[in-house]
Motif scaffolding. Structure first.
Motif, PDB file in Angstrom:
ATOM      1  N   ALA A  36       0.829  -1.206   0.000  1.00 12.75           N
ATOM      2  CA  ALA A  36       0.000   0.000   0.000  1.00 12.75           C
ATOM      3  C   ALA A  36       0.860   1.250   0.000  1.00 12.75           C
ATOM      4  CB  ALA A  36      -0.925  -0.008   1.218  1.00 12.75           C
ATOM      5  N   LEU A  37       1.947   1.245   0.782  1.00 16.11           N
ATOM      6  CA  LEU A  37       2.849   2.392   0.817  1.00 16.11           C
ATOM      7  C   LEU A  37       3.478   2.627  -0.549  1.00 16.11           C
ATOM      8  CD1 LEU A  37       4.371   4.559   2.473  1.00 16.11           C
ATOM      9  CD2 LEU A  37       6.111   2.828   2.950  1.00 16.11           C
ATOM     10  N   TRP A  38       3.926   1.542  -1.184  1.00 17.08           N
ATOM     11  CA  TRP A  38       4.534   1.663  -2.513  1.00 17.08           C
ATOM     12  C   TRP A  38       3.526   2.210  -3.518  1.00 17.08           C
ATOM     13  CZ3 TRP A  38       3.372  -0.431  -7.261  1.00 17.08           C
ATOM     14  CH2 TRP A  38       4.339  -0.271  -8.259  1.00 17.08           C
ATOM     15  N   THR A  39       2.285   1.716  -3.423  1.00 13.28           N
ATOM     16  CA  THR A  39       1.252   2.143  -4.368  1.00 13.28           C
ATOM     17  C   THR A  39       0.906   3.614  -4.184  1.00 13.28           C
ATOM     18  OG1 THR A  39       0.328  -0.097  -4.331  1.00 13.28           O
ATOM     19  CG2 THR A  39      -1.065   1.647  -5.231  1.00 13.28           C
ATOM     20  N   PHE A  40       0.719   4.046  -2.929  1.00 15.00           N
ATOM     21  CA  PHE A  40       0.418   5.451  -2.677  1.00 15.00           C
ATOM     22  C   PHE A  40       1.593   6.346  -3.075  1.00 15.00           C
ATOM     23  CE2 PHE A  40      -3.084   4.246   0.362  1.00 15.00           C
ATOM     24  CZ  PHE A  40      -4.069   4.986  -0.272  1.00 15.00           C
ATOM     25  N   ALA A  41       2.822   5.855  -2.875  1.00 15.12           N
ATOM     26  CA  ALA A  41       4.007   6.648  -3.223  1.00 15.12           C
ATOM     27  C   ALA A  41       4.105   6.872  -4.727  1.00 15.12           C
ATOM     28  CB  ALA A  41       5.277   5.964  -2.713  1.00 15.12           C
ATOM     29  N   HIS A  42       3.587   5.930  -5.519  1.00 20.42           N
ATOM     30  CA  HIS A  42       3.650   6.032  -6.975  1.00 20.42           C
ATOM     31  C   HIS A  42       2.316   6.482  -7.575  1.00 20.42           C
ATOM     32  CE1 HIS A  42       7.208   3.561  -6.161  1.00 20.42           C
ATOM     33  NE2 HIS A  42       7.655   3.960  -7.327  1.00 20.42           N
ATOM     34  N   THR A  43       1.419   6.959  -6.726  1.00 24.14           N
ATOM     35  CA  THR A  43       0.146   7.482  -7.202  1.00 24.14           C
ATOM     36  C   THR A  43       0.228   8.995  -7.271  1.00 24.14           C
ATOM     37  OG1 THR A  43      -1.073   5.638  -6.207  1.00 24.14           O
ATOM     38  CG2 THR A  43      -2.333   7.615  -6.748  1.00 24.14           C
ATOM     39  N   TYR A 288      -8.156  -0.552  -1.247  1.00 23.32           N
ATOM     40  CA  TYR A 288      -8.514  -0.961  -2.611  1.00 23.32           C
ATOM     41  C   TYR A 288      -9.960  -0.585  -2.937  1.00 23.32           C
ATOM     42  CZ  TYR A 288      -9.157  -3.919  -6.715  1.00 23.32           C
ATOM     43  OH  TYR A 288      -9.430  -4.371  -7.980  1.00 23.32           O
ATOM     44  N   TYR A 289     -10.865  -0.817  -2.005  1.00 25.80           N
ATOM     45  CA  TYR A 289     -12.274  -0.582  -2.289  1.00 25.80           C
ATOM     46  C   TYR A 289     -12.692   0.870  -2.124  1.00 25.80           C
ATOM     47  CZ  TYR A 289     -13.332  -5.520  -2.806  1.00 25.80           C
ATOM     48  OH  TYR A 289     -13.388  -6.810  -3.274  1.00 25.80           O
ATOM     49  N   LEU A 290     -11.988   1.641  -1.306  1.00 22.84           N
ATOM     50  CA  LEU A 290     -12.415   3.007  -1.025  1.00 22.84           C
ATOM     51  C   LEU A 290     -11.695   4.061  -1.859  1.00 22.84           C
ATOM     52  CD1 LEU A 290     -12.872   2.989   2.858  1.00 22.84           C
ATOM     53  CD2 LEU A 290     -14.532   2.532   1.057  1.00 22.84           C
ATOM     54  N   SER A 291     -10.508   3.765  -2.340  1.00 24.98           N
ATOM     55  CA  SER A 291      -9.759   4.752  -3.119  1.00 24.98           C
ATOM     56  C   SER A 291      -9.708   4.321  -4.576  1.00 24.98           C
ATOM     57  CB  SER A 291      -8.339   4.909  -2.557  1.00 24.98           C
ATOM     58  OG  SER A 291      -7.569   5.752  -3.402  1.00 24.98           O
ATOM     59  N   ASN A 292     -10.383   5.092  -5.434  1.00 26.44           N
ATOM     60  CA  ASN A 292     -10.407   4.765  -6.856  1.00 26.44           C
ATOM     61  C   ASN A 292      -9.009   4.847  -7.457  1.00 26.44           C
ATOM     62  OD1 ASN A 292     -11.796   4.085  -9.280  1.00 26.44           O
ATOM     63  ND2 ASN A 292     -11.687   6.223  -9.926  1.00 26.44           N
ATOM     64  N   THR A 293      -8.234   5.874  -7.077  1.00 18.63           N
ATOM     65  CA  THR A 293      -6.886   6.041  -7.628  1.00 18.63           C
ATOM     66  C   THR A 293      -5.970   4.908  -7.164  1.00 18.63           C
ATOM     67  OG1 THR A 293      -6.391   7.522  -5.775  1.00 18.63           O
ATOM     68  CG2 THR A 293      -7.039   8.542  -7.847  1.00 18.63           C
ATOM     69  N   PHE A 294      -6.121   4.481  -5.911  1.00 17.11           N
ATOM     70  CA  PHE A 294      -5.339   3.349  -5.401  1.00 17.11           C
ATOM     71  C   PHE A 294      -5.687   2.088  -6.185  1.00 17.11           C
ATOM     72  CE2 PHE A 294      -4.737  -0.308  -2.624  1.00 17.11           C
ATOM     73  CZ  PHE A 294      -3.460  -0.085  -2.108  1.00 17.11           C
ATOM     74  N   LYS A 300      -3.266  -1.471 -12.636  1.00 14.41           N
ATOM     75  CA  LYS A 300      -2.218  -1.216 -13.623  1.00 14.41           C
ATOM     76  C   LYS A 300      -0.941  -1.964 -13.273  1.00 14.41           C
ATOM     77  CE  LYS A 300       0.243   2.544 -15.921  1.00 14.41           C
ATOM     78  NZ  LYS A 300       0.414   4.024 -15.998  1.00 14.41           N
ATOM     79  N   THR A 301      -0.595  -1.974 -11.974  1.00 18.49           N
ATOM     80  CA  THR A 301       0.623  -2.644 -11.522  1.00 18.49           C
ATOM     81  C   THR A 301       0.557  -4.148 -11.763  1.00 18.49           C
ATOM     82  OG1 THR A 301       0.945  -0.976  -9.811  1.00 18.49           O
ATOM     83  CG2 THR A 301       2.129  -3.052  -9.542  1.00 18.49           C
ATOM     84  N   LEU A 302      -0.614  -4.719 -11.532  1.00 24.32           N
ATOM     85  CA  LEU A 302      -0.776  -6.160 -11.707  1.00 24.32           C
ATOM     86  C   LEU A 302      -0.963  -6.550 -13.165  1.00 24.32           C
ATOM     87  CD1 LEU A 302      -3.066  -6.969  -8.644  1.00 24.32           C
ATOM     88  CD2 LEU A 302      -0.578  -7.226  -8.843  1.00 24.32           C
ATOM     89  N   GLY A 303      -0.987  -5.560 -14.041  1.00 27.96           N
ATOM     90  CA  GLY A 303      -1.044  -5.846 -15.464  1.00 27.96           C
ATOM     91  C   GLY A 303      -2.395  -6.313 -15.946  1.00 27.96           C
TER      92      GLY A 303
END
Length: 343
Positions: A36-43, A288-294, A300-303
């Motif tokens: 989650a930290l990695w995902t938010f950092a790259h969002t 995952y369910y509450l943040s559309n951008t997340f 996208k990351t999971l392809g």
């Protein structure tokens, strides 16, 4: 019931079974929080109020991941005496800091989500990014102000023994502040639980009213998600707070208890605390369910092929994003501009 001398009553034995669950919580929670930290950092979109509250929730979760290894070591009985003292003074407080920060930010997230659906065209102050940052800072200061004295108040020297618990290290001032802290935290829990449950109830009611819409399938999915979030909140936090008050009173000797009752209260407290810490596993799912951008970033990351259908309109500047909702795409599709007839 007569008061039993604490030196003759070991209520801290048989803690090893709990550690197996803590291992699992730590492993799942640490991996989920890191992702989650990695995902938010790259969002790119970090300016929405929903994301601000979720990032603060993630920060609180990392405090818990720091505390869990120490608690596991102490519960296994392999920690040195100094390490146990350090746990009682510092890392044990991290557990409660995480718990009440989680409760508070889940309250703000639930209210934000509810307002998005009820008043789509109106932005309330709590939904403004600047206000979200300010209130988040106030929350951190408030919770730390309540909890840090438990770390800072000097402790008393005590002879090493297996019957010694964290409360035994505290002086009278420390015990009084500990009791005061627990009653304040219980008040926080009651108020923000009301916020969570009322907000989710209004959201569920609004979704249920659209059961005759053509796109009710999306509403049904969102309804299930909200029910799961509400159920996880109740399971994680309600049992602990039912047990916490009588356990705190027995610790402070405000009520007289015999050894068997103290052992039962302690085991009940530890069992329900285990549920409370399991929120570390559920929070990444919540993001995952509450943040559309997340969610878009994860897809996208999971392809996934879904990311090919994401419109370029999903990425806009922070100023424009403050006027948009950040709830599940499925939920927002339930409420088109031309409201469906309830008949």
């Amino acid at each position: 019931m007569s008061l039993t001398n604490s030196s003759d009553c070991n209520i801290y034995s048989d803690m090893e079974p709990f550690t197996y669950f803590y291992y699992l919580i730590f492993l799942i929670g640490f991996i989920g929080s890191c992702f989650a930290l990695w995902t938010f950092a790259h969002t790119e979109d970090k300016c929405k109020s929903m994301n601000i509250y979720l990032i603060n929730l993630l920060t609180a979760d990392f405090l818990l991941t720091l505390a869990l290894p120490m608690k596991i070591t102490v519960d296994l009985g392999i920690a040195s005496w100094k390490l146990k003292i350090f746990h009682c003074q510092v890392t044990a407080c991290f557990i409660y800091i995480n718990m009440y920060l989680s409760i508070i930010f889940l309250g703000f997230v639930s209210m934000d989500r509810c307002l998005q659906l009820i008043q789509k065209c109106k932005i309330y102050r709590i939904q403004e990014p600047g206000f979200a940052r300010m209130i988040s800072a106030v929350v951190w200061v408030m919770v730390l102000f309540i909890m840090v004295p438990n770390m800072a108040i000097p402790i008393q020297e005590i002879q090493e023994a297996p019957t010694v618990g964290c409360i035994d290290f505290k002086t009278k001032v420390g015990r009084d502040w500990h009791v005061f802290t627990n009653f304040i935290c219980s008040a926080i829990f009651l108020n923000f639980s009301a916020m969570v449950l009322i907000s989710n109830f209004l959201t569920i009611k609004l979704l249920y009213q659209n059961k005759y819409c053509g796109n009710y399938h999306n509403a049904k999915k969102a309804l299930v998600n909200i029910l799961l979030v509400t159920a996880s909140y109740i399971i994680c936090f309600v049992p602990y707070h039912i047990v916490r008050i009588p356990y705190t009173l027995s610790q402070s000797k405000a009520i007289t208890t015999d050894c068997s009752l103290r052992q039962s209260l302690f085991k009940a407290k530890e069992s329900t605390l285990l549920f409370g810490m399991s929120n570390l596993c559920f929070d990444p799912i919540l993001y995952y369910y509450l943040s559309n951008t997340f969610r878009m970033k994860v897809i996208k990351t999971l392809g996934s092929s879904k990311d090919k259908r994401v419109s370029s309109d999903d990425t806009e500047t922070c100023g424009k994003q403050a006027k948009q909702t950040d709830f599940s795409a499925e939920t927002l599709q339930v409420f088109p501009e031309d409201k469906c007839d309830a008949n």
